[in-house]
Design an enzyme around this catalytic site. Structure first.
Site, PDB file in Angstrom:
ATOM      1  N   HIS A  86       0.866  -1.174   0.000  1.00  0.00           N
ATOM      2  CA  HIS A  86       0.000   0.000   0.000  1.00  0.00           C
ATOM      3  C   HIS A  86       0.907   1.229   0.000  1.00  0.00           C
ATOM      4  CE1 HIS A  86      -3.346  -2.578   0.843  1.00  0.00           C
ATOM      5  NE2 HIS A  86      -4.163  -1.606   1.189  1.00  0.00           N
ATOM      6  N   GLU A  89      -2.041   6.161  -0.684  1.00  0.00           N
ATOM      7  CA  GLU A  89      -3.491   6.242  -0.488  1.00  0.00           C
ATOM      8  C   GLU A  89      -3.826   7.509   0.295  1.00  0.00           C
ATOM      9  OE1 GLU A  89      -7.135   3.262   0.816  1.00  0.00           O
ATOM     10  OE2 GLU A  89      -5.126   2.896   1.584  1.00  0.00           O
ATOM     11  N   HIS A 108      -2.993   1.207  -4.706  1.00  0.00           N
ATOM     12  CA  HIS A 108      -3.528   2.568  -4.575  1.00  0.00           C
ATOM     13  C   HIS A 108      -2.689   3.582  -5.367  1.00  0.00           C
ATOM     14  CE1 HIS A 108      -6.559   1.176  -1.848  1.00  0.00           C
ATOM     15  NE2 HIS A 108      -5.642   0.660  -1.045  1.00  0.00           N
ATOM     16  N   ASP A 163     -10.321  -3.984  -2.173  1.00  0.00           N
ATOM     17  CA  ASP A 163      -9.570  -3.708  -0.949  1.00  0.00           C
ATOM     18  C   ASP A 163     -10.548  -3.858   0.221  1.00  0.00           C
ATOM     19  OD1 ASP A 163      -7.432  -3.000   0.672  1.00  0.00           O
ATOM     20  OD2 ASP A 163      -7.944  -0.869   0.610  1.00  0.00           O
ATOM     21  N   ASP A 164     -10.273  -4.789   1.114  1.00  0.00           N
ATOM     22  CA  ASP A 164     -11.179  -5.064   2.236  1.00  0.00           C
ATOM     23  C   ASP A 164     -12.611  -5.312   1.754  1.00  0.00           C
ATOM     24  OD1 ASP A 164      -9.113  -4.645   4.130  1.00  0.00           O
ATOM     25  OD2 ASP A 164      -9.411  -2.488   3.949  1.00  0.00           O
ATOM     26  N   PRO A 165     -12.813  -6.332   0.905  1.00  0.00           N
ATOM     27  CA  PRO A 165     -14.159  -6.547   0.330  1.00  0.00           C
ATOM     28  C   PRO A 165     -15.250  -6.786   1.359  1.00  0.00           C
ATOM     29  CG  PRO A 165     -12.693  -8.419  -0.104  1.00  0.00           C
ATOM     30  CD  PRO A 165     -11.837  -7.313   0.408  1.00  0.00           C
ATOM     31  N   LEU A 166     -14.930  -7.344   2.521  1.00  0.00           N
ATOM     32  CA  LEU A 166     -15.965  -7.578   3.530  1.00  0.00           C
ATOM     33  C   LEU A 166     -16.461  -6.277   4.145  1.00  0.00           C
ATOM     34  CD1 LEU A 166     -14.581 -10.736   5.381  1.00  0.00           C
ATOM     35  CD2 LEU A 166     -16.395 -10.616   3.661  1.00  0.00           C
TER      36      LEU A 166
END
Length: 293
Positions: A86, A89, A108, A163-166
């Protein structure tokens, strides 16, 4: 280090050795938005400060250790690992200077729109940017101000990722959700979507055999050698990208060789001649059109 031990003695660490065959890269995540200490020359073994070291410092030592591991694994005929952290961002834009020197691609990188010189370097060397507009929308940049479409039009090596799909996605297919939102928000054509998907495969760590299956046998020779029947990216689009990048690099080489002033002078002359020729053609033919008299 378990990775080194499994590389040197796989028979003693069979589960780790097998796992490493399926690992293509390592991410790194830091609170980029928080204040951090100046970058230090202290070695990791000598770090005694209670505060975390600068992110650039962390990235350098991650890269240097991975470089040692990769040389060892390459010598033994094993797969190697990329550093894909990362970066950019939020926080200090100079994190992107570190990743430019250390990484083939990053996650990002949207802060490149605040540092044009770095953005240009990322373009020249086609450092990959894997951007997640939905994640950015919730955390740092609303979709309306996301620089993804600007980067794409300028020819940077961008693709779309999750990115962090949940946390940020509502459907079972988070990547499809990202593509759908990007297409609608950034007014992308199907050719644009196909090019972004092709960039994703080029950036990925998939085996060469799979890349050949998806991109064509000669994809390593450059964008114009990707099979347009497989990628659905027309040859004229691939040529446009490749030629503009080649011309840009040629111009940089001429400037570096001390021919910048001469080159710019010649270009001004050529542009002036073209403008005059265009004007003369219009004047000669305008007299033949009644409504223009």
């Amino acid at each position: 280090c378990p990775i080194i031990e499994a590389t040197l003695w796989p028979e003693k660490n069979p589960e780790v050795a097998e796992l490493l065959k399926h690992v293509v890269g390592f991410d790194s995540v830091d609170d980029e938005g928080g204040a951090e200490e100046p970058c230090s020359c202290t070695r990791p073994s000598e770090w005694r400060d209670s505060k975390n070291p600068a992110y650039c410092w962390q990235l350098y030592f991650l890269w240097s250790n991975l470089e040692v591991i990769n040389r060892l694994r390459r010598a033994r005929g094993l797969n190697t690992f990329a550093l894909r952290p990362h970066a950019g961002e939020t926080g200090d834009v100079m994190h992107l200077a570190a990743t430019y020197m250390l990484c083939p691609s990053i996650n990002h990188g949207i802060n490149l729109d605040r540092q044009v010189s770095l953005q240009y370097l990322y373009y020249l060397d086609q450092v990959g940017l894997s951007i997640s507009p939905l994640s950015n929308n919730f955390l740092f940049r609303k979709i309306a101000s996301n620089p993804f479409p600007k980067f794409f039009k300028r020819g940077l090596n961008v693709t779309i990722s999750t990115d962090d799909p949940l946390l940020f996605h509502l459907s079972d297919d988070a990547l499809l959700e990202e593509y759908s939102v990007a297409r609608a928000s950034f007014d992308l054509s199907m050719t644009d979507i196909s090019e972004i998907a092709r960039n994703s495969i080029l950036q990925s760590g998939f085996e060469d055999s799979l890349k050949k299956e998806w991109l064509g046998e000669n994809y390593k020779k450059g964008l114009t050698h990707c099979d347009e029947n497989l990628t659905h990216v027309p040859l004229i689009r691939a040529k446009y990208r490749a030629e503009h990048l080649a011309l840009e690099k040629m111009m940089i080489s001429l400037i570096a060789a001390g021919k910048g002033k001469y080159m710019l002078g010649e270009m001004m002359t050529q542009f002036s001649d073209a403008r005059n020729a265009h004007r003369d053609i219009l004047k000669r033919n305008a007299m033949e059109v009644p409504h223009m008299l």
